[in-house]
Structures are given as C-alpha cells and as structure tokens.
Design a protein around this motif. Structure first.
Motif, short mmCIF file in Angstrom:
data_model
loop_
_atom_site.label_atom_id
_atom_site.label_comp_id
_atom_site.label_asym_id
_atom_site.label_seq_id
_atom_site.Cartn_x
_atom_site.Cartn_y
_atom_site.Cartn_z
N PRO A 176 0.84 -1.21 0.00
CA PRO A 176 0.00 0.00 0.00
C PRO A 176 0.87 1.25 0.00
O PRO A 176 1.95 1.27 0.60
CB PRO A 176 -0.78 -0.14 1.31
N ALA A 177 0.40 2.29 -0.67
CA ALA A 177 1.22 3.49 -0.89
C ALA A 177 1.79 4.06 0.40
O ALA A 177 2.90 4.59 0.42
CB ALA A 177 0.38 4.55 -1.61
N ALA A 178 1.04 3.96 1.50
CA ALA A 178 1.48 4.58 2.75
C ALA A 178 2.47 3.70 3.51
O ALA A 178 3.05 4.13 4.50
CB ALA A 178 0.28 4.87 3.64
N ALA A 179 2.66 2.47 3.07
CA ALA A 179 3.47 1.53 3.83
C ALA A 179 4.95 1.68 3.52
O ALA A 179 5.37 1.60 2.37
CB ALA A 179 3.02 0.10 3.54
N ASP A 180 5.74 1.92 4.55
CA ASP A 180 7.19 1.87 4.43
C ASP A 180 7.59 0.39 4.54
O ASP A 180 7.15 -0.29 5.47
CB ASP A 180 7.84 2.68 5.54
N PRO A 181 8.41 -0.11 3.62
CA PRO A 181 8.72 -1.55 3.66
C PRO A 181 9.28 -2.03 5.00
O PRO A 181 8.90 -3.09 5.48
CB PRO A 181 9.75 -1.72 2.54
N SER A 182 10.16 -1.24 5.62
CA SER A 182 10.74 -1.65 6.90
C SER A 182 9.69 -1.67 8.00
O SER A 182 9.65 -2.59 8.82
CB SER A 182 11.89 -0.71 7.30
N ASP A 183 8.84 -0.64 8.02
CA ASP A 183 7.78 -0.58 9.04
C ASP A 183 6.79 -1.73 8.86
O ASP A 183 6.38 -2.37 9.84
CB ASP A 183 7.03 0.76 8.97
N ALA A 184 6.41 -1.97 7.62
CA ALA A 184 5.47 -3.06 7.34
C ALA A 184 6.08 -4.40 7.72
O ALA A 184 5.40 -5.26 8.32
CB ALA A 184 5.08 -3.05 5.86
#
Length: 199
Positions: A176-184
């Motif tokens: 999803p556009a708002a998702a940072d890969p590391s955070d996700a």
C-alpha cells in the motif's frame, strides 16, 4: 621471480557473482561455463582450474550464499529482550536477502535440489534455521513465548513469514502506498511473534 597467480580469489569471486546473477535471472539451464567465462572476461580453463566443473561451481555458489546469510545472522547477539532479538534476527535475514538477491534466489530456487546435501554444504544450509530455533528456545526459556510452544513449529512459522515478506519485496510487490517496507516488515513480524507470546 614467481609468476603472478592468474586464477586468484578475485576471479573466483567474480565468477561466483556472475553465476549467481545468471541463475537468478535466467535459471539453471542458462548457466554454461563458456558463457560464464566470456561474461567475466576469462577462459573456461580458468573456470575449470578454480572449480573443476559445473557441479563444483554450483556447490561453491550455494556454500557462498549460505555463508553470507550466516554472517548476517551471526551479527545479532542475544540481548535483554528475546522478542526484540527475534525481530532483529528477522531484519538480519531481510538485510542478507536485499544485499545479495541473486544468492537468495540460489538458496531457495531450483539449484539446491540439483546438489547432494552433505558435509559443509549441509551444515551451512542448516545454520540459519538452527540459529532461529536457538533464539526461539531462549525466548521460551525466558518466559517471553509460551512454555508449551514447540520451538521447531514456532521457528517454521516465523521462517515462513520472513521468507514470504522478503520474497514479495525482492519481486517489487507493491505494498500500500502509505506503507514503508521496513515498518510493514516489522509490524507483520511482530504480529506473527505475538501469536506465540506468553499471556
């Protein structure tokens, strides 16, 4: 004066790197020693001198892939919080895959099935999962995970989550556009661990 070594470790490393990239992008059928030598700017004689043939080249490539992953995972040392340690180990796994995506494909693609798993290769391949099991066992012993949890089952579940997340990222699966890969990555991993945590 001794003659300089033409077939040295630098050439060996370049051959392994190129072989890994070829396997990752085009598969095992595309890997020929003649083509590999040409891509690296050397001769097939050099490839045979360094590896002895294609099976030995593939074994060296798999050994190198697992060695590099093992080096990443070994940087994570147990700390005060076993749950944070598991998350850190997950990030080390991810970092290893992102640093050497072609070698990650070698480990979990079709190449491994072409080799006999024995000796150093078997030990190197078993170490990443073995390290995860040891961290899970420690988390159970310290009361962070359920006392009735089976370390092998927990480790398998966490490995599946790690592998799935990393594979999606390596293949540029759009989050999803708002998702940072590391955070996700961390959120999903912590959620998976939470299912095994002691209440």
């Amino acid at each position: 004066m001794p003659r300089p070594k033409v077939h040295d470790e630098s050439l060996r490393d370049r051959l392994l790197e190129q072989a890994g990239q070829t396997l990752s992008a085009q598969g095992l059928a595309a890997l020929s020693l003649r083509k590999l030598a040409a891509e690296v700017g050397t001769s097939t004689t050099a490839v045979y001198s360094l590896f002895g043939g294609k099976p030995a080249l593939l074994k060296a490539l798999v050994d190198e892939a697992f060695h590099r992953m093992g080096t990443h995972l070994a940087r994570v040392q147990p700390g005060d919080d076993p749950i944070d340690d598991l998350v850190a180990l997950g990030f080390a796994y991810r970092d290893s895959a992102l640093a050497d995506p072609h070698l990650y494909d070698v480990m979990f693609g079709g190449v491994v099935g072409e080799l006999p798993f024995e000796g150093e290769t078997a030990a190197a391949a078993a170490e990443p999962f073995g390290r995860l099991i040891r961290f899970v066992e420690r988390a159970i012993d310290r009361g962070a995970l359920r006392s009735d949890a089976d370390p092998g089952t927990v480790s398998l579940g966490l490995w599946a989550v790690l592998h799935g997340l990393v594979s999606l990222q390596l293949r540029d699966f759009r989050l999803p556009a708002a998702a940072d890969p590391s955070d996700a990555f961390e959120t999903v991993l912590r959620t998976a661990i939470q299912g095994w945590q002691a209440r």
